[in-house]
Design a protein around this motif. Structure first.
Motif, mmCIF file in Angstrom:
data_model
loop_
_atom_site.group_PDB
_atom_site.id
_atom_site.type_symbol
_atom_site.label_atom_id
_atom_site.label_comp_id
_atom_site.label_asym_id
_atom_site.label_seq_id
_atom_site.Cartn_x
_atom_site.Cartn_y
_atom_site.Cartn_z
ATOM 1 N N CYS A 67 0.813 -1.222 0.000
ATOM 2 C CA CYS A 67 0.000 0.000 0.000
ATOM 3 C C CYS A 67 0.844 1.269 0.000
ATOM 4 O O CYS A 67 0.334 2.345 -0.266
ATOM 5 N N CYS A 111 -13.155 3.179 -3.197
ATOM 6 C CA CYS A 111 -12.958 4.578 -3.545
ATOM 7 C C CYS A 111 -14.300 5.282 -3.690
ATOM 8 O O CYS A 111 -15.202 4.796 -4.365
ATOM 9 N N LYS A 163 -9.176 -2.617 -8.508
ATOM 10 C CA LYS A 163 -7.747 -2.522 -8.238
ATOM 11 C C LYS A 163 -7.470 -1.914 -6.861
ATOM 12 O O LYS A 163 -6.643 -2.405 -6.103
ATOM 13 N N LEU A 164 -8.227 -0.845 -6.557
ATOM 14 C CA LEU A 164 -8.017 -0.173 -5.272
ATOM 15 C C LEU A 164 -8.407 -1.084 -4.112
ATOM 16 O O LEU A 164 -7.755 -1.100 -3.070
ATOM 17 N N ARG A 165 -9.466 -1.858 -4.300
ATOM 18 C CA ARG A 165 -9.911 -2.756 -3.247
ATOM 19 C C ARG A 165 -8.880 -3.865 -3.027
ATOM 20 O O ARG A 165 -8.511 -4.152 -1.897
ATOM 21 N N CYS A 171 -9.167 9.283 -7.784
ATOM 22 C CA CYS A 171 -8.983 8.910 -9.199
ATOM 23 C C CYS A 171 -8.892 10.165 -10.053
ATOM 24 O O CYS A 171 -8.559 10.105 -11.230
ATOM 25 N N HIS A 201 -5.885 8.854 -1.660
ATOM 26 C CA HIS A 201 -6.051 8.675 -3.103
ATOM 27 C C HIS A 201 -7.316 9.333 -3.643
ATOM 28 O O HIS A 201 -8.344 9.394 -2.979
ATOM 29 N N ARG A 242 -11.008 0.330 -11.814
ATOM 30 C CA ARG A 242 -10.334 1.133 -10.782
ATOM 31 C C ARG A 242 -10.720 0.656 -9.398
ATOM 32 O O ARG A 242 -9.874 0.441 -8.537
ATOM 33 N N GLN A 243 -12.028 0.509 -9.204
ATOM 34 C CA GLN A 243 -12.539 0.104 -7.900
ATOM 35 C C GLN A 243 -11.960 -1.249 -7.489
ATOM 36 O O GLN A 243 -11.559 -1.454 -6.356
ATOM 37 N N TYR A 260 -5.198 -1.874 -2.225
ATOM 38 C CA TYR A 260 -5.124 -0.900 -1.126
ATOM 39 C C TYR A 260 -6.188 -1.095 -0.058
ATOM 40 O O TYR A 260 -6.265 -0.332 0.897
ATOM 41 N N CYS A 316 -2.922 10.497 -6.795
ATOM 42 C CA CYS A 316 -3.475 9.285 -7.417
ATOM 43 C C CYS A 316 -2.506 8.128 -7.223
ATOM 44 O O CYS A 316 -1.333 8.243 -7.551
ATOM 45 N N TYR A 317 -3.020 7.004 -6.687
ATOM 46 C CA TYR A 317 -2.159 5.836 -6.429
ATOM 47 C C TYR A 317 -1.872 5.043 -7.694
ATOM 48 O O TYR A 317 -1.169 4.046 -7.638
#
Ligand SMILES: [Zn+2]
Ligand SMILES: [Zn+2]
Ligand SMILES: [Zn+2]
Ligand SMILES: [Zn+2]
Length: 798
Positions: free
Chosen positions: A496, A592, A583-585, A537, A535, A580-581, A588, A567-568
């Motif tokens: 993270c 989001c 990937k972030l979940r 987007c 973060h 995106r969602q 990280y 932005c990560y």
């Protein structure tokens, strides 16, 4: 490359899947990281270590005595083809495999100096000539490099020294009989030419402008922040039970304002694409050019003239200073472990380097605390960390336990870019899958055993091993567990908290007139202050790098009290909301809820224009999910989405083929292919579709290479519209595209257009990258060149 290589990863995951359920449960439910570490340690068997050792040995990181000759010959071939950049890299590879003070090393340096000379890198060339001489360059070849040295000195305007070199050379020539077998006629002729050139130069009294050095002082944070190191005073650190730590604007911030300027606490160069693992002896040495050949392994500076580590062929540096610093700080321990570290991946490497940087004393401080609390079963996620944290504070404050309001801050409440801050970054132990924890724990265990073994081994690599023993043995060996647990914590944190250090790579056609650019990942690092940013987007900042220093700038106005966001990776202009969602979940561990995600989730139908399909008959946007129908009333066109998706796939393939033609210099066929693609794209993609932009960009490059600047500019302006629709008018992507357009106008002598495009490009780029950016420097050179031209009155063009 962050995680271990595929073979080791799948080996471990298979091992995990074959473990008895009871053991899996024990590891999964372990409450502390030290439990995870200890359980895994008992599971690492000798046969696992043998397998890992075999993988590690597949990387050629040692000095291979046959390699210098091989690389020198390969370099010579490339040199003949006038590809001096690649030749220099091949000679560098030869240098890396040479032992110091050998003819191999001196010849590789001497040949590299020739390549650098042709590239106009005279300072570097001179350094290589000196290196060739100190490593025993053969007497009989001396005149060759002396001539080159004199030419370099003249090119640099150092006439006094050039004249001295020439007269030394003349004296050697008449005095030394060993030079008799040298093709003396050609040397004499060159010498004569050189003397004439020197004479000409002396008649010019003009002094040469010193190249503007790129200094870090270029970035100023106006006022130093008292609560937060490396940040401007317009930034404040806050804490919230839901959000955790975050940064806000304490006053209004203007676009382009630098907010954080931080040197990586630790960074490790990404090796680039690793060569396929080879186990057979007859396999060839690798001639590909990777990041590892072009950037300093310590400071990440770009250079064609690397200096290798004496102990391995892998680590290369921009200078002797970087080499020595790296050796002192970490490489003396890492050097014998090169192959293992490549196998275990960058995260594991960073975890080791972090502990080496902090030094044995501080880690043993942590060990003491660990010992104290090891009997109590405290869950890692809460008290264990807190204990370590306040414990560190405690040691600093002579036994007084001081509550720190925000984790990572010191006793005075100041957050600094230091190890305490790094240690306090969240490892998210409870969120990682049991397999992942097992994988990381086994990697760290294997590394610990190698460290332990290395510290007891007899000298194998000259000085390094005995120094390793001296450095590691007393502190490390008595209790490897603490060391391992700390490294495991860092490895888990990295998922993270790792920050990619990137650079813009300019890729041009061989003609080198118009360059393309793409962002490449150079290294992975930890920046404790930048890690405080949350973060979005659609962030309000952008990040740029010089060496290992990152600068965060506001990319738009940020009002007082507003959160500063970064932005990560999954940016709204690059990836769709669902992806995106996801990937972030998974990476990280959060959902989001940034405004971009909220809007896009609310109306799923509103796909961004850069990936939209349009109607075949009336060009209006198509709408719907599985079956798309024309959005214009009265038009009955409808089509299945999967049909369009496969058409798009075919088109992408065709565009790829065209780009290949382009990079091979086959311009006419490339234009033909691209025009066909453009026609096809127009029948089903929106005018702002990303693929259309790529096609226009390719056409612009091809036309530029043919010298048709006007056509090239028209195509690039079309591409610019797509970039603007996708990334926004003041995005960094827009800046790069404007830079290209400026180059085209410049080369086509379209002075007013060039000047106005340069200005626009400068405005956009300086917002993101600051005034010392390479592209901005280049734009300024173009501008002054254009302004020097005799001004032509407006309207009088032919
Ligand atoms: Zn360096
Ligand atoms: Zn080394
Ligand atoms: Zn989002
Ligand atoms: Zn229609």
């Amino acid at each position: 490359m962050d995680l271990p290589v595929a073979e080791w990863k799948s080996y471990l995951l298979q091992k995990w899947s074959l473990l008895p359920k009871s053991i899996q449960v024990t590891v999964s439910t372990a409450e502390t990281l030290s439990d995870v570490f200890l359980h895994s340690s008992s599971l690492l068997q000798p046969e696992d270590e043998i397998f890992l050792k075999r993988l590690s040995q597949g990387y050629s990181v040692g000095k291979d005595s046959g390699a210098p000759l091989f690389y020198r010959e390969e370099g010579n071939k490339t040199f003949q083809e006038k590809d001096y950049t690649v030749a220099a890299v091949l000679y560098s590879k030869g240098v890396s495999h040479s032992r110091p003070n050998t003819e191999d090393m001196s010849l590789c340096y001497a040949n590299r100096s020739a390549a650098l000379f042709h590239l106009g890198q005279y300072e570097m060339c001179l350094k290589d000539i000196i290196r060739a001489q100190t490593h025993g360059y053969p007497e009989r070849l001396q005149p060759k490099i002396m001539l080159r040295k004199a030419e370099c000195l003249m090119a640099l305007g150092r006439l006094q020294e050039a004249r001295q070199t020439i007269s030394d050379l003349e004296r050697n020539f008449t005095a030394s009989p060993t030079l008799a077998d040298f093709p003396s006629q050609s040397v004499q002729r060159n010498l004569h030419l050189l003397k004439m050139k020197a004479q000409d130069k002396e008649n010019l009294t003009e002094t040469f402008p010193v190249a503007l050095a790129k200094t870090l002082e270029g970035v100023d944070l106006r006022e130093e922040n008292k609560q937060l190191s490396n940040a401007s005073s317009s930034v404040g650190l806050c804490m919230d039970p839901l959000k955790g730590r975050y940064l806000v604007a304490t006053r209004e911030i203007l676009p382009g304002e630098p907010l954080v300027k931080e040197d990586a606490f630790v960074s490790v160069l990404n090796p680039g694409e690793l060569p396929p693992l080879h186990h057979s002896l007859e396999s060839k040495w690798d001639t590909r050019v990777t990041n590892g050949d072009l950037y300093c392994h310590r400071c990440l500076k770009h250079t064609l003239a690397t200096v290798p580590c004496d102990g391995c062929s892998y680590a290369k540096y921009c200078s002797q200073e970087c080499l020595q610093q790296a050796w002192k700080l970490y490489h003396r321990i890492e050097c014998p472990l090169g192959g293992l570290l490549l196998t275990l991946g960058v995260f594991c490497h960073i975890a080791l380097r972090l502990t080496l940087l902090v030094g044995f004393q501080d880690v043993s401080k942590i060990r003491k605390l660990c010992d104290e609390f090891s009997n109590k079963d405290i869950p890692e996620s809460s008290n264990w960390v807190k204990t370590l944290n306040s414990g560190l504070g405690e040691i600093e404050k002579n036994g007084k336990i001081v509550e720190t309001p925000i984790p990572g801050c010191d006793v005075n409440g100041k957050y600094e870019s230091n190890y305490q801050a790094v240690f306090n970054l969240l490892p998210h132990t409870e969120n990682h899958s049991p397999e992942h924890k097992f994988l990381c724990a086994l990697c760290v265990n294997a590394l610990c055993r190698q460290l332990e073994a290395a510290s007891f081994q007899p000298v194998t690599t000259g000085a390094s091993s005995s120094q390793l023993k001296a450095a590691v043995a007393p502190e490390l060996c008595p209790d490897m567990t603490v060391w391992g647990v700390v490294m495991l914590r860092h490895m888990l944190q990295l998922q993270c908290n790792a920050q990619a250090i990137t650079t813009i790579l300019h890729t041009g056609s061989k003609e080198g007139i118009v360059t393309g650019s793409r962002q490449v990942r150079l290294a992975t690092g930890i920046f404790p202050v930048i890690s405080l940013l949350n973060h979005s987007c659609s962030p309000n900042t952008s990040v740029s790098f010089v060496s290992t220093v990152a600068t965060i700038r506001a990319s738009q106005r940020i009002g007082k009290g507003q959160e500063i966001l970064h932005c990560y990776g999954p940016h709204k202009s690059r990836i769709g909301v669902a992806e995106r969602q996801q990937k972030l979940r998974s990476q990280y561990f959060f959902d989001c809820t940034c405004p971009a995600c909220q809007t896009e989730t609310r109306c799923m139908a509103a796909r961004p224009r850069w990936e939209a399909f349009c109607c075949n008959s009336c060009r209006a946007p198509m709408q719907g999910d599985d079956v798309l129908s024309c959005g214009r009333r009265g038009c009955a066109e409808s089509v299945r989405r999967d049909h369009l998706t496969s058409r798009l796939q075919d088109l992408r393939q065709q565009v790829g083929m065209a780009q290949k033609l382009l990079s091979d210099g086959k311009l006419e066929p490339a234009i033909q292919q691209l025009s066909w693609c453009q026609h096809d794209a127009g029948s089903f993609l929106s005018a702002e579709h990303a693929v259309l932009g790529e096609i226009e960009d390719g056409l612009a490059q091809a036309c530029a290479a043919l010298g048709d600047w006007q056509k090239s500019a028209t195509h690039l302006q079309n591409s610019l519209r797509v970039v603007e629709a996708r990334h926004g008018p003041s995005s960094v992507e827009m800046g790069h595209e404007l830079f290209k357009l400026a180059q085209i106008f410049f080369n086509g002598f379209a002075v007013p257009e060039a000047l106005s495009t340069i200005q626009k490009a400068e405005e956009v780029l300086s917002l993101h990258c600051g005034p010392w950016d390479d592209e901005i420097q280049e734009l300024q050179k173009m501008k002054s060149c254009l302004l020097d031209l005799t001004p032509t009155p407006v309207g009088s063009s032919v």
